[in-house]
Motif scaffolding. Structure first.
Motif, PDB file in Angstrom:
ATOM      1  N   GLY A 161      -0.375   2.746  46.751  1.00 52.14           N
ATOM      2  CA  GLY A 161      -0.927   1.493  46.477  1.00 52.14           C
ATOM      3  C   GLY A 161      -1.323   1.102  45.001  1.00 52.14           C
ATOM      4  N   VAL A 162      -0.839   1.831  44.079  1.00 44.43           N
ATOM      5  CA  VAL A 162      -1.000   1.963  42.798  1.00 44.43           C
ATOM      6  C   VAL A 162       0.347   1.951  41.693  1.00 44.43           C
ATOM      7  N   SER A 163      -0.118   1.565  40.495  1.00 46.96           N
ATOM      8  CA  SER A 163       1.214   1.401  39.854  1.00 46.96           C
ATOM      9  C   SER A 163       1.748   2.888  39.459  1.00 46.96           C
ATOM     10  N   PRO A 164       3.187   2.844  39.349  1.00 51.68           N
ATOM     11  CA  PRO A 164       3.824   3.878  38.560  1.00 51.68           C
ATOM     12  C   PRO A 164       2.976   4.354  37.240  1.00 51.68           C
ATOM     13  N   LEU A 165       2.686   3.427  36.732  1.00 47.40           N
ATOM     14  CA  LEU A 165       2.088   3.763  35.153  1.00 47.40           C
ATOM     15  C   LEU A 165       0.648   4.697  35.548  1.00 47.40           C
ATOM     16  N   GLU A 222      -9.919  14.330  29.658  1.00 46.14           N
ATOM     17  CA  GLU A 222      -9.005  14.676  30.719  1.00 46.14           C
ATOM     18  C   GLU A 222      -9.323  15.599  31.734  1.00 46.14           C
ATOM     19  N   GLN A 223      -8.689  15.460  32.582  1.00 49.61           N
ATOM     20  CA  GLN A 223      -8.850  16.458  33.896  1.00 49.61           C
ATOM     21  C   GLN A 223      -7.549  16.962  34.358  1.00 49.61           C
ATOM     22  N   ARG A 224      -7.626  18.302  34.741  1.00 49.61           N
ATOM     23  CA  ARG A 224      -6.237  19.053  35.242  1.00 49.61           C
ATOM     24  C   ARG A 224      -6.085  18.507  36.412  1.00 49.61           C
ATOM     25  N   ASN A 225      -4.821  18.460  36.959  1.00 53.68           N
ATOM     26  CA  ASN A 225      -4.725  18.015  38.230  1.00 53.68           C
ATOM     27  C   ASN A 225      -3.452  18.608  38.834  1.00 53.68           C
ATOM     28  N   ASN A 226      -3.099  18.645  40.086  1.00 57.41           N
ATOM     29  CA  ASN A 226      -1.769  19.191  40.736  1.00 57.41           C
ATOM     30  C   ASN A 226      -0.966  18.063  41.236  1.00 57.41           C
ATOM     31  N   VAL A 227      -1.350  16.846  40.786  1.00 57.95           N
ATOM     32  CA  VAL A 227      -0.498  15.637  41.488  1.00 57.95           C
ATOM     33  C   VAL A 227       1.185  15.845  41.489  1.00 57.95           C
ATOM     34  N   LYS A 228       1.396  16.205  40.175  1.00 55.24           N
ATOM     35  CA  LYS A 228       2.988  16.229  39.675  1.00 55.24           C
ATOM     36  C   LYS A 228       3.395  17.408  40.708  1.00 55.24           C
ATOM     37  N   ARG A 230      -0.307   8.383  34.182  1.00 53.11           N
ATOM     38  CA  ARG A 230      -1.006   8.774  33.349  1.00 53.11           C
ATOM     39  C   ARG A 230      -2.170   9.867  33.928  1.00 53.11           C
ATOM     40  N   ILE A 231      -2.304   9.851  35.483  1.00 51.86           N
ATOM     41  CA  ILE A 231      -2.888  10.809  36.043  1.00 51.86           C
ATOM     42  C   ILE A 231      -2.176  12.119  36.053  1.00 51.86           C
TER      43      ILE A 231
END
Length: 66
Positions: A26-30, A2-8, A34-35
C-alpha cells in the motif's frame, strides 16, 4: 540519513517486482525504490513492507538495520 536494509534481497528472493511489493504494502513504487537505496522510512511504512513480505513485526531486524 541512510539505513541499510534487506528489502531488495528479500523482495527478489520472493520474485516480486518493486511495483508488486508496493501494491501489496500500500505504498508507491517510488517509496520502495527509495527504501531499497537506503533512505530512512517511517515505522508505519516499515510495518507495511514487513507484512507485505510475509514477515512478522518481530522479524523487523531481519529487514531493517537500525
Amino acid at each position: 540519513m541512510e539505513q541499510r536494509n534487506n528489502v531488495k534481497k528479500i523482495r527478489e528472493a520472493k520474485m516480486l517486482s518493486k511495483a508488486e511489493l508496493a501494491r501489496m504494502a500500500g505504498v508507491s513504487p517510488l517509496t520502495i525504490d527509495r527504501i531499497e537505496k537506503g533512505k530512512v522510512c517511517r515505522l508505519d511504512t516499515q510495518r507495511k513492507i514487513l507484512l507485505a513480505l510475509g514477515l512478522k513485526i518481530n522479524q523487523k531486524h531481519k529487514v531493517f538495520k537500525d
